[in-house]
Design an enzyme around this catalytic site. Structure first.
Site, mmCIF file in Angstrom:
data_model
loop_
_atom_site.group_PDB
_atom_site.id
_atom_site.type_symbol
_atom_site.label_atom_id
_atom_site.label_comp_id
_atom_site.label_asym_id
_atom_site.label_seq_id
_atom_site.Cartn_x
_atom_site.Cartn_y
_atom_site.Cartn_z
ATOM 1 N N GLY A 10 7.706 -23.285 -38.665
ATOM 2 C CA GLY A 10 8.740 -24.309 -38.794
ATOM 3 C C GLY A 10 8.104 -25.657 -39.126
ATOM 4 N N ALA A 11 8.363 -26.129 -40.359
ATOM 5 C CA ALA A 11 7.759 -27.392 -40.823
ATOM 6 C C ALA A 11 8.807 -28.486 -40.859
ATOM 7 C CB ALA A 11 7.138 -27.188 -42.200
ATOM 8 N N TYR A 13 11.316 -31.528 -38.500
ATOM 9 C CA TYR A 13 11.147 -32.832 -37.861
ATOM 10 C C TYR A 13 10.258 -32.752 -36.630
ATOM 11 C CZ TYR A 13 14.480 -34.998 -40.964
ATOM 12 O OH TYR A 13 15.079 -35.498 -42.076
ATOM 13 N N ASP A 35 6.464 -22.240 -43.188
ATOM 14 C CA ASP A 35 7.921 -22.318 -43.247
ATOM 15 C C ASP A 35 8.381 -21.371 -44.345
ATOM 16 O OD1 ASP A 35 9.931 -24.902 -42.189
ATOM 17 O OD2 ASP A 35 10.728 -23.415 -43.594
ATOM 18 N N ARG A 40 10.346 -27.176 -48.991
ATOM 19 C CA ARG A 40 9.845 -28.047 -47.939
ATOM 20 C C ARG A 40 8.316 -28.024 -47.880
ATOM 21 N NH1 ARG A 40 13.074 -28.486 -42.137
ATOM 22 N NH2 ARG A 40 13.514 -30.673 -42.481
ATOM 23 N N VAL A 91 11.181 -23.678 -34.862
ATOM 24 C CA VAL A 91 12.269 -23.442 -35.833
ATOM 25 C C VAL A 91 13.568 -24.034 -35.303
ATOM 26 C CG1 VAL A 91 11.164 -21.373 -36.717
ATOM 27 C CG2 VAL A 91 12.852 -21.175 -34.888
ATOM 28 N N GLU A 162 9.275 -30.743 -26.783
ATOM 29 C CA GLU A 162 8.907 -31.956 -27.507
ATOM 30 C C GLU A 162 9.794 -33.106 -27.068
ATOM 31 O OE1 GLU A 162 6.202 -32.312 -29.822
ATOM 32 O OE2 GLU A 162 6.858 -34.105 -28.774
ATOM 33 N N LEU A 164 9.402 -36.207 -28.500
ATOM 34 C CA LEU A 164 9.364 -37.283 -29.497
ATOM 35 C C LEU A 164 10.776 -37.643 -29.927
ATOM 36 C CD1 LEU A 164 10.039 -36.187 -32.600
ATOM 37 C CD2 LEU A 164 7.779 -35.190 -32.362
ATOM 38 N N LYS A 222 13.568 -30.397 -20.202
ATOM 39 C CA LYS A 222 13.873 -30.947 -21.517
ATOM 40 C C LYS A 222 15.380 -31.194 -21.651
ATOM 41 C CE LYS A 222 13.781 -32.080 -25.824
ATOM 42 N NZ LYS A 222 13.051 -31.658 -26.962
ATOM 43 N N CYS A 278 19.429 -33.283 -31.062
ATOM 44 C CA CYS A 278 19.169 -32.815 -29.694
ATOM 45 C C CYS A 278 20.275 -33.084 -28.677
ATOM 46 C CB CYS A 278 17.887 -33.449 -29.175
ATOM 47 S SG CYS A 278 16.431 -32.671 -29.860
ATOM 48 N N GLN A 280 23.594 -33.643 -28.372
ATOM 49 C CA GLN A 280 24.800 -32.829 -28.244
ATOM 50 C C GLN A 280 24.453 -31.367 -27.985
ATOM 51 O OE1 GLN A 280 28.278 -33.681 -30.378
ATOM 52 N NE2 GLN A 280 28.548 -31.608 -31.118
HETATM 53 C C1 UDX Z 1 16.063 -37.567 -28.463
HETATM 54 C C2 UDX Z 1 15.179 -37.879 -27.249
HETATM 55 O O1 UDX Z 1 15.063 -39.295 -27.096
HETATM 56 C C3 UDX Z 1 13.821 -37.240 -27.426
HETATM 57 O O2 UDX Z 1 13.024 -37.445 -26.280
HETATM 58 C C4 UDX Z 1 14.003 -35.754 -27.659
HETATM 59 O O3 UDX Z 1 12.783 -35.110 -27.890
HETATM 60 C C5 UDX Z 1 14.927 -35.506 -28.844
HETATM 61 O O4 UDX Z 1 16.162 -36.185 -28.654
HETATM 62 P P1 UDX Z 1 16.275 -38.524 -30.947
HETATM 63 O O5 UDX Z 1 17.523 -37.729 -30.997
HETATM 64 O O6 UDX Z 1 15.289 -38.360 -32.039
HETATM 65 O O7 UDX Z 1 15.476 -38.190 -29.591
HETATM 66 O O8 UDX Z 1 16.622 -40.080 -30.875
HETATM 67 P P2 UDX Z 1 17.070 -41.086 -29.713
HETATM 68 O O9 UDX Z 1 16.285 -42.312 -29.865
HETATM 69 O O10 UDX Z 1 17.069 -40.453 -28.380
HETATM 70 O O11 UDX Z 1 18.565 -41.463 -30.123
HETATM 71 C C6 UDX Z 1 19.626 -40.518 -30.077
HETATM 72 C C7 UDX Z 1 20.928 -41.169 -30.450
HETATM 73 O O12 UDX Z 1 21.369 -42.078 -29.455
HETATM 74 C C8 UDX Z 1 20.869 -41.992 -31.741
HETATM 75 O O13 UDX Z 1 22.031 -41.766 -32.512
HETATM 76 C C9 UDX Z 1 20.804 -43.423 -31.259
HETATM 77 O O14 UDX Z 1 21.310 -44.326 -32.201
HETATM 78 C C10 UDX Z 1 21.686 -43.331 -30.026
HETATM 79 N N1 UDX Z 1 21.388 -44.387 -29.039
HETATM 80 C C11 UDX Z 1 20.177 -44.430 -28.406
HETATM 81 C C12 UDX Z 1 22.362 -45.340 -28.739
HETATM 82 O O15 UDX Z 1 23.461 -45.322 -29.294
HETATM 83 N N2 UDX Z 1 22.085 -46.301 -27.810
HETATM 84 C C13 UDX Z 1 20.892 -46.369 -27.161
HETATM 85 O O16 UDX Z 1 20.722 -47.258 -26.330
HETATM 86 C C14 UDX Z 1 19.900 -45.407 -27.475
HETATM 87 P P1 ADP Z 2 13.527 -29.396 -35.945
HETATM 88 O O1 ADP Z 2 14.188 -30.737 -35.849
HETATM 89 O O2 ADP Z 2 13.712 -28.592 -34.696
HETATM 90 O O3 ADP Z 2 12.102 -29.475 -36.375
HETATM 91 P P2 ADP Z 2 14.264 -28.495 -38.633
HETATM 92 O O4 ADP Z 2 15.512 -27.850 -39.097
HETATM 93 O O5 ADP Z 2 13.861 -29.820 -39.193
HETATM 94 O O6 ADP Z 2 14.353 -28.548 -37.035
HETATM 95 O O7 ADP Z 2 13.034 -27.516 -38.911
HETATM 96 C C1 ADP Z 2 13.034 -26.152 -38.623
HETATM 97 C C2 ADP Z 2 12.312 -25.406 -39.757
HETATM 98 O O8 ADP Z 2 12.110 -24.048 -39.358
HETATM 99 C C3 ADP Z 2 13.080 -25.357 -41.075
HETATM 100 O O9 ADP Z 2 12.311 -25.960 -42.109
HETATM 101 C C4 ADP Z 2 13.283 -23.835 -41.334
HETATM 102 O O10 ADP Z 2 13.158 -23.480 -42.703
HETATM 103 C C5 ADP Z 2 12.154 -23.234 -40.518
HETATM 104 N N1 ADP Z 2 12.374 -21.826 -40.146
HETATM 105 C C6 ADP Z 2 13.470 -21.275 -39.570
HETATM 106 N N2 ADP Z 2 13.287 -19.953 -39.352
HETATM 107 C C7 ADP Z 2 12.035 -19.656 -39.784
HETATM 108 C C8 ADP Z 2 11.236 -18.441 -39.823
HETATM 109 N N3 ADP Z 2 11.707 -17.295 -39.339
HETATM 110 N N4 ADP Z 2 10.002 -18.524 -40.351
HETATM 111 C C9 ADP Z 2 9.521 -19.700 -40.825
HETATM 112 N N5 ADP Z 2 10.208 -20.861 -40.819
HETATM 113 C C10 ADP Z 2 11.449 -20.851 -40.300
#
Ligand code: UDX
Ligand code: ADP
Length: 464
Positions: A10-11, A13, A35, A40, A91, A162, A164, A222, A278, A280
């Protein structure tokens, strides 16, 4: 146990940035990210490192340093699995759109496919690491598939969720608050596997930030962390509506509340609603698992965080319609920002999608500008909702390359992502080129009210 070869399936985010940082920090380990999506992978290998498929501040520099040295991107999944001592599964696990648990449970089919592929290919013992956000007890299912369909080799399953956040991924990876590693810590083999992963992170993270737990605690932590963060956003958003009725200002309330050291200042920014891949999904997983154990009060409690978020998105869109004399039919509305937050090109669950959909249902003509999101992504997001035909979305939504093209001749402008560049736009020019009265809706509390009102805008900001 010394790890020499890592494979990440999975390559996306999560996989891309995480592996780039591991490769940069551990030059003696070969890291191969695979991937099935060839486009990608080609983009990750693009000669011009600025064309990598994920926009994250600082990421291209890390990729530039490690790529070709000990960081590789490939579509040959089997070869990478075969070679690896440790395999990260990264993935996507979208919410199910069909069958039992539709709209709530995570669809684990991609995880299962990975497990079956690993089982088929692996000829020596492997450590398998869950990186994707997963429902609790996924590790058990993984282990079951690996042990029952494999070639008799041994697997250790670790959970290494994760944390991040997009837009700050590289910094979050370099300086994590903590790294969580869950494993079968009651057995010697399990402990060794955990230690092997601890050793990797210890290249750049101090030991006291490396937490080891059992697998279930790690998986549940998580979901809990994301549920708590999302809950803060929904809590302040609930207050934003009350602020608008009472004459309070949500920013002032957030500041006063956040200065209480027990509460803290972060994640109290009122907005048009949280998005991202993440929040929702993780809460829905929590709701689903609680219901499946008959814990209905627990499920209802967390579900309310999502209901509040849905309300906030709808409320913002309805405010636009209401303010524009109760109709936006045939009116041009400019949306500034489509990503779910600034500094990312990710649009999953972005509030902008739902606001646009609402306005389109009210027959508005929608103009969109986002500095990093590609046009096709915007149409794909709208098509995914299935509210209207793809042709109609293309006819009624125009995506443009500059903010000024979007705002020219519009009845209203709505800021939906807090991109820094929106602060410094030539707002006077925008005002002059708009129809009057010129309405400006700030869904992110990004803009200064006073200067916009001085220009002549009818200004609405969420929570005041
Ligand atoms: C989140 C978690 O922070 C991270 O630890 C986890 O690994 C993945 O999910 P992410 O979804 O990338 O990260 O972004 P985040 O900064 O958490 O923001 C999520 C949403 O909340 C965004 O739409 C952001 O705009 C919104 N948000 C965040 C607000 O509306 N107000 C805030 O004060 C903070
Ligand atoms: P995340 O935010 O969790 O990283 P993404 O949708 O950005 O989610 O990335 C997941 C990646 O995993 C996609 O690029 C998708 O093509 C890849 N993927 C899904 N299933 C497989 C699989 N069976 N083998 C290799 N790659 C896969």
């Amino acid at each position: 146990m010394i790890i020499k070869n890592i494979c990440c399936i999975g390559a996306g985010y999560v996989g891309g940035p995480t592996m780039a940082v591991i490769a940069q920090k551990c030059p003696e380990i070969d890291v191969t990210v695979v991937d099935i999506n060839k486009e990608r992978i080609d983009a990750w290998n693009d000669e011009d490192v600025e064309n990598i498929p994920i926009y994250e501040p600082g990421l291209s520099a890390v990729v530039k340093e490690a790529r070709g040295r000990n960081l590789f991107f490939s579509t040959d999944v089997d070869a990478a699995i075969d070679k690896a001592d440790m395999i990260f599964i990264s993935v996507n696990t979208p919410t199910k759109t069909y069958g039992i648990g539709k709209g709530m449970a995570a669809d684990l089919k991609f995880i299962e496919l990975c497990a079956r592929q690993i089982a088929r290919v692996a000829k020596n013992d492997k450590i398998v690491v869950e990186k994707s956000t997963l429902p609790v007890r996924t590790a058990e299912a993984l282990k079951n598939i690996l042990d029952n369909t494999g070639n008799g080799v041994n697997y250790q399953i670790l959970s290494n969720p994760e944390f991040l956040a997009e837009g700050t991924a590289v910094d979050d990876l370099m300086n994590p608050d903590r790294v969580l590693i869950g494993g079968d810590i009651d057995t010697e083999e399990g402990k060794q596997a955990v230690e092997a992963l601890v050793d990797i992170y210890a290249h750049w993270v101090s030991r006291e930030r490396l937490l080891t737990t059992n697998v279930w605690s790690s998986e549940l932590s998580k979901l809990t962390a994301n549920a708590f963060l999302a809950q803060r956003v929904s809590s302040i958003n609930a207050m934003s509506e009350l602020c608008e009725k009472t004459g309070a200002d949500v920013n002032e309330v957030a500041k006063a509340v956040g200065m209480d050291s027990r509460i803290g200042p972060k994640f109290l920014k009122s907005s048009v609603g949280f998005g991202g891949s993440c929040f929702q999904k993780d809460i829905l997983n929590l709701v689903y698992i609680s219901k499946s154990f008959g814990l209905n009060e627990v499920a209802d409690y967390w579900e309310q965080v999502i209901l509040m978020n849905d309300h906030q998105k709808r409320r913002f869109a309805a405010k636009i319609v209401q303010t524009l004399f109760n109709t936006v039919s045939g009116k041009k509305i400019a949306l500034l920002g489509w990503a779910f937050k600034k500094d990312t090109n990710d649009t999953r669950e972005s509030a902008a999608i739902y606001v646009a959909d609402y306005l389109l249902n009210e027959q508005a003509e929608v103009m969109v500008y986002d500095p990093k999101v590609k046009t096709e992504q915007i149409y794909a997001d709208l098509d995914y909702l299935n509210t209207r035909s793809s042709e109609e979305n293309r006819a009624r939504v125009k995506v443009v390359n500059t903010p000024y093209e979007a705002t020219k001749d519009s009845h209203a402008v709505a800021v939906l992502t807090e991109w820094d560049e929106f602060i410094a736009l030539d707002w006077k020019k925008i005002y002059e080129e708009m129809l009057k009265p010129a309405f400006l809706f700030d869904g992110r509390r990004l803009l200064e009210r006073k200067t916009k009102e001085e220009i002549g805008f009818e200004f609405y900001a969420i929570g005041s």
